[in-house]
Enzyme design. Structure first.
Site, PDB file in Angstrom:
ATOM      1  N   LYS A  96       0.819  -1.210   0.000  1.00 48.44           N
ATOM      2  CA  LYS A  96       0.000   0.000   0.000  1.00 48.44           C
ATOM      3  C   LYS A  96       0.860   1.271   0.000  1.00 48.44           C
ATOM      4  O   LYS A  96       0.405   2.323  -0.423  1.00 48.44           O
ATOM      5  CB  LYS A  96      -0.921   0.033   1.222  1.00 48.44           C
ATOM      6  CG  LYS A  96      -1.757  -1.221   1.466  1.00 48.44           C
ATOM      7  CD  LYS A  96      -2.922  -1.357   0.519  1.00 48.44           C
ATOM      8  CE  LYS A  96      -3.994  -2.325   0.990  1.00 48.44           C
ATOM      9  NZ  LYS A  96      -3.578  -3.702   1.153  1.00 48.44           N
TER      10      LYS A  96
HETATM   11  C1  LIG Z   1      -4.274  -4.889   0.808  1.00 46.80           C
HETATM   12  C2  LIG Z   1      -3.462  -6.099   0.721  1.00 46.80           C
HETATM   13  C3  LIG Z   1      -3.762  -7.125  -0.194  1.00 46.80           C
HETATM   14  C4  LIG Z   1      -4.977  -7.072  -1.081  1.00 46.80           C
HETATM   15  O1  LIG Z   1      -4.863  -6.066  -2.053  1.00 46.80           O
HETATM   16  P1  LIG Z   1      -6.161  -5.515  -2.805  1.00 46.80           P
HETATM   17  O2  LIG Z   1      -5.663  -4.441  -3.697  1.00 46.80           O
HETATM   18  O3  LIG Z   1      -7.095  -5.037  -1.769  1.00 46.80           O
HETATM   19  O4  LIG Z   1      -6.716  -6.679  -3.559  1.00 46.80           O
HETATM   20  C5  LIG Z   1      -2.902  -8.203  -0.250  1.00 46.80           C
HETATM   21  N1  LIG Z   1      -1.829  -8.302   0.572  1.00 46.80           N
HETATM   22  C6  LIG Z   1      -1.516  -7.346   1.445  1.00 46.80           C
HETATM   23  C7  LIG Z   1      -0.330  -7.527   2.319  1.00 46.80           C
HETATM   24  C8  LIG Z   1      -2.313  -6.205   1.557  1.00 46.80           C
HETATM   25  O5  LIG Z   1      -1.991  -5.257   2.445  1.00 46.80           O
END
Ligand SMILES: *Cc1c(COP(=O)(O)O)cnc(C)c1O
Length: 493
Positions: A111
């Site tokens: 993120k």
């Molecule tokens: C948010 C997240 C996901 C999922 O990603 P999306 O874009 O919501 O599908 C997978 N792994 C981790 C570690 C995350 O923080």
């Protein structure tokens, strides 16, 4: 120059790129999609650094911000916040498979890539639109978005961030990260409910006219840092391009060769960014949507029926514990090119908890890993390749292997495999230690030391800092109290 966006539920509800960035969600509750997905000749980007590709992609999706502002956004976002120069390095596992490491930023999950840029994209958009409101960013988080948003917006003038995470639904390290952020313009609440409860409430606030007008009197407007905001998605397109180039440079694939990518998925944001990269012209072949025990998406991919009428199960990959996957809506729009269909089906999902859709994209595959498979995958990779992965990445690795095995039975041509590694294993040290049949020390700091010894990788700097922090106790909130919390927090923004 401007790129127009419109709602997934109503093509006549349009916004400029700058407006779409600032609004987050379209006024009818739909998501903004570009009227035209830009295409590029990726060969012309050979040898460019992450930052240079980011600039080019931002210019394509947010042309009204102008080259100079975009150059500044990229510099502020990526100059100092990442621990590797490549930002998103590719790590080979064997001759046919590599991991794309997306967790070298401040909060150790993918993120960070988008949330490092989003505040600055929004600020640039405000300059372009002449908008002087202060922005209150509301964020529902299953663990990783919350801290990344707090980190990205901390101390940024004119912005406040209020995070809602499911109490007892995030890892200890994730909760501690959120409870140690010191700046006054960012705060996180633990909501008595699950992620879907948090996301549903936040989405409802965006279309709540009474709330909007009471905030407006204070000069505050709501926006989102969740992947419902197009500004969250676009930065994630960048690493599909840079990963492809790194594989070409490393001699793993030849230029123009197909590449399969497996993405651990919750809200469908990361995999949608891959879908955009493909539509832009990058030679991605199969995109695999990997889910955990909450495999609503797998069932949808295999049956065409999306059915959220089930219990959300808490797993060791909490950032994927989601039943209502927001960004699927964008995919449905692009596949059907029909906002009316999307509007009707999304209404049905909201009122009845399910809908059906005729899927036509044959290059999208769907699979899931249960908890047992996650543990075994972590253990096997450590034994065979001496690499330690986090449980989210393990979900994707398992699904990749399962579908690849099934595919080679069918004698299909093999393509090189890329699996997105979305979090540092240190962020989920207890799960990883358990999977490796090691004792799990009570304190987080000891768990990290233990994992460092096992993996021969030092404890990442942000966690070493976190180990020294005390932070505040988690602040719990009932779902009913969320609304007042927003109004109250807005006063201080
Ligand atoms: C948010 C997240 C996901 C999922 O990603 P999306 O874009 O919501 O599908 C997978 N792994 C981790 C570690 C995350 O923080």
């Amino acid at each position: 120059m401007v790129l127009m966006y419109h709602s997934t539920r109503d093509a006549s509800l349009r916004a400029t790129d700058a407006e779409a960035l600032l609004q987050g969600l379209a006024p009818d509750g739909g998501l903004f999609v570009p009227e035209k997905i830009p295409t590029v000749d990726f060969r012309a980007w050979r040898g460019l650094r992450f930052e240079e590709v980011a600039q080019r992609i931002f210019r394509l999706y947010f042309p009204s911000l102008g080259e100079e502002r975009i150059a500044n956004v990229v510099k502020t976002a990526y100059d100092k916040r990442f621990r590797t120069r490549q930002i998103c390095p590719v790590q080979p596992v064997d001759q046919t498979l590599a991991l794309l490491e997306l967790w070298h930023g401040p909060t150790l999950a993918f993120k960070d890539i988008a949330l490092s840029a989003l505040p600055h994209l929004m600020r640039a958009a405000q300059e372009v639109t002449g908008d002087t409101d202060r922005l209150l960013i509301l964020t529902a988080t299953s663990g990783d978005t919350g801290k990344a948003a707090m980190e990205g917006f901390a101390g940024v003038d004119g912005f406040g961030v209020l995070v809602f995470y499911p109490a007892d639904g995030v890892s200890r390290a994730q909760e501690k990260q959120m409870c140690t952020q010191k700046e006054n313009n960012v705060f996180a609440y633990a909501v008595e409910g699950n992620f879907d409860d948090c996301q549903r409430a936040v989405k409802a606030f965006f279309t709540d006219k009474a709330m909007a007008s009471s905030l407006k009197k204070q000069g505050v407007r709501l926006s989102s840092a969740n992947s419902i905001n197009i500004g969250r998605l676009v930065p994630q397109i960048v690493y599909y391009f840079t990963a492809y180039e790194s594989l070409v440079l490393a001699g793993a694939i030849s230029e123009g060769a197909p590449l399969d990518v497996t993405v651990p998925t919750g809200n469908f944001g990361d995999v949608l960014a891959g879908y955009y990269a493909k539509r832009m012209g990058l030679p991605l072949r199969i995109l695999t949507v990997a889910s955990n025990t909450n495999h609503v998406l797998t069932d949808f991919g295999q049956s065409g029926t999306y059915d959220a009428r089930r219990e959300l199960v808490r797993t060791t990959s909490p950032s994927m514990d989601i039943l209502v996957s927001s960004n699927l809506e964008r995919f449905l729009y692009h596949e059907s090119k029909d906002a009316e269909i999307v509007r009707v089906e999304m209404q049905k999902l909201a009122s009845e908890g399910h809908f059906s859709f005729a899927l036509s994209d044959k290059d999208m595959r769907w699979g899931y890993a249960d908890e047992d498979a996650v543990q075994k995958t972590i253990a096997t990779l450590y034994r065979t390749a001496h690499q330690v992965v986090d449980p989210h990445t393990a979900v994707a690795l398992h699904v990749q292997k399962m579908l690849s095995d099934a595919q080679s039975d069918k004698d299909e041509a093999r393509a090189y495999q890329l699996v997105l590694s979305t979090a540092s294993p240190f962020k989920f040290a207890d799960t990883v230690l358990r999977a490796l049949h090691r004792p799990v020390p009570a304190s987080l700091a000891q768990q990290w030391e233990e994992l460092a010894a096992l993996s021969k990788v030092p404890v990442p700097e942000p966690l070493r800092v976190l180990a020294r922090e005390k932070g505040h106790a988690p602040q719990r909130l009932t779902r009913e109290a969320m609304r007042d919390a927003v109004i109250g927090f807005a006063k201080g923004v």
